[in-house]
Design an enzyme around this catalytic site. Structure first.
Site, short mmCIF file in Angstrom:
data_model
loop_
_atom_site.label_atom_id
_atom_site.label_comp_id
_atom_site.label_asym_id
_atom_site.label_seq_id
_atom_site.Cartn_x
_atom_site.Cartn_y
_atom_site.Cartn_z
N MET A 204 38.74 48.06 38.33
CA MET A 204 39.83 47.70 37.42
C MET A 204 40.37 46.31 37.79
O MET A 204 40.63 46.06 38.96
CB MET A 204 40.97 48.72 37.55
CG MET A 204 42.08 48.45 36.59
SD MET A 204 43.21 49.82 36.42
CE MET A 204 44.26 49.53 37.80
N HIS A 205 40.48 45.44 36.82
CA HIS A 205 41.05 44.12 37.12
C HIS A 205 41.73 43.45 35.94
O HIS A 205 42.25 42.34 36.06
CB HIS A 205 39.97 43.17 37.66
CG HIS A 205 39.01 42.68 36.59
ND1 HIS A 205 37.97 43.45 36.14
CD2 HIS A 205 38.95 41.53 35.90
CE1 HIS A 205 37.30 42.79 35.20
NE2 HIS A 205 37.88 41.61 35.03
N ARG A 206 41.74 44.09 34.75
CA ARG A 206 42.28 43.42 33.57
C ARG A 206 43.77 43.18 33.71
O ARG A 206 44.52 44.05 34.19
CB ARG A 206 42.05 44.26 32.30
CG ARG A 206 40.61 44.42 31.92
CD ARG A 206 40.24 43.61 30.71
NE ARG A 206 39.71 42.33 31.06
CZ ARG A 206 38.43 42.08 31.35
NH1 ARG A 206 37.54 43.03 31.34
NH2 ARG A 206 38.05 40.87 31.66
#
Ligand code: UD1
Ligand code: UDP
Length: 361
Positions: A204-206
């Protein structure tokens, strides 16, 4: 033909590697301009080492910053390099700030721009990537959408069909070549003490997920809930942006305490492919990982409200679950029993060759 290949982040290095290889093999005159938007070893140099890429001819050392600061500095430095190099064509790939700066600098200098992975649309302008994609497409002279769906998006925006070429996605050749190497050389399963098909893999990085305290808190709750409901190990190689936000919001201790959750630093490409190939399923907000999951026939759950890769949903390799805990739990239940019988929509693995042949013509 003289080409300048511009990239700056992990997925661009990975997805442009077949283009660089093809140029080397066929004596095409090319140079690499690396913005260095990504610079930590595990986000940058590891991919040059593993994919055996030449060092960039020019490293702009841009690093991190706000969008205006980062894109502005890139624009100035890329322009400066292009004025000296005088390439015939600039190649950019994807939807990062590096892509926008590269396309804008080149087009203002009347240098042709080739945009690889053109035409993807989430139709969500709160995503910085959507703004970059739309602008890069409209600045480009050669558009290389991966599928007919992405070509359709370009046509709807009035872009001339004459400059659009559907070529599949370079991620096919990168994935299929490197999974073979990874399966022979990677020791990641032993290192992490994982059983094949015995864990979920998560990334996850958005911005919309990790830069908001409310979203990140909700996500910690979802992780606890997944761990309790499925009693399955969850491996989570963490992007540096995400780690930074867990620390900034004071949530790091809480997330590290979750049962069954294995948080590690981001890993190299070969290890990551092996983790993907052997996972029960993937839970991610990444773009490239939705595609790789589809190619490797591993079910994927996208923790976002939309995707610019709707082809993967159409063939049931991917579910867009959003960030609500109950929807993620239910999507996992569905994907644990899905038949892995889809065929990926990203072409036959000759994308780099096709792109370079079209440019040469
Ligand atoms: C960028 C792209 C995103 C892409 C992602 C791939 C934009 C707007 N975003 O997001 O589309 O999906 O790359 O991973 O271009 N950091 C490090 N080391 C690094 C790089 C970043 O520690 O090598 C940390 C820094 O704290 C930085 C933060 O991560 O502030 C965000 O980096 P940045 O490049 O701005 O955006 P990404 O989230 O990586
Ligand atoms: N990846 C990797 N190591 C990791 C996580 C991802 O090598 O720890 C690779 C992954 O295989 C894929 C790419 O990074 O090819 C995806 O990058 P990311 O999710 O950062 O960006 P996006 O595709 O969303 O732009």
């Amino acid at each position: 033909m003289k080409l300048s290949i511009i990239f700056g982040t992990r997925p661009e290095i990975i997805k442009l590697s077949p283009i660089v290889r093809y140029c080397q093999k066929h004596d095409i005159d090319f140079n690499i301009i690396h913005s260095n938007q990504h610079y930590s070893y595990e986000m940058d140099q590891v991919f040059f080492d593993e994919l055996e890429l030449p060092e960039p001819d020019y490293n702009l050392n841009i690093g991190s910053g706000t969008h205006g600061f980062q894109t502005g500095r890139m624009l100035e430095k890329i322009e400066n390099k292009l004025l000296n190099i005088k390439p015939d064509i600039v190649i950019v790939q994807g939807d990062t700030n590096t892509v926008l700066a590269g396309a804008l600098a080149a087009s203002k200098l009347q240098i042709d721009v080739a945009h690889i992975e053109a035409g993807l649309r989430s139709y969500d302008r709160t995503m910085p990537e959507e703004i970059n994609r739309v602008l890069a497409d409209h600045l480009s002279d050669f558009l290389f959408p991966p599928t007919e769906t992405s070509k359709g998006n370009l046509l709807k925006e009035g872009i001339s069909e004459d400059i659009i070429h559907v070529v599949g996605n370079t991620i096919v050749e990168t994935t299929l070549q490197n999974i073979k190497i990874g399966l022979k050389t990677s020791t990641i399963l032993d290192t992490l003490n994982l059983e094949k098909n015995g864990y979920f893999l998560m990334t996850m990085h958005r911005v919309e997920n990790v830069d908001s305290y409310d979203q990140l808190t909700k996500f910690v709750y979802s992780l606890k809930s997944i761990s309790q409901t499925y009693d399955c190990e969850i491996v989570f190689p963490m992007h540096p942006r995400t780690m930074k936000q867990f620390i900034a919001f004071g949530l790091k201790d809480e997330v590290y305490k979750i049962n069954n959750l294995k948080i590690i630093d981001s890993v190299g490409y070969l290890d990551f492919l092996v983790l993907e190939q052997n996972a029960k399923l993937l839970i991610t907000d990444s773009g490239g990982i939705q595609e790789e999951a589809c190619i490797l026939k591993v079910p994927c759950i996208t923790i976002r409200d939309n995707t610019e890769r709707p082809e993967t949903v159409d063939i049931s390799s991917n579910i867009v679950a959003g960030m609500e805990t109950k929807n993620i739990i239910s999507a996992i239940g569905k994907m644990l029993t899905v038949e892995r019988d889809w065929n990926h929509p990203y072409g036959g693995g000759t994308t780099a060759k096709d792109i370079l042949s079209i440019l040469a013509e």
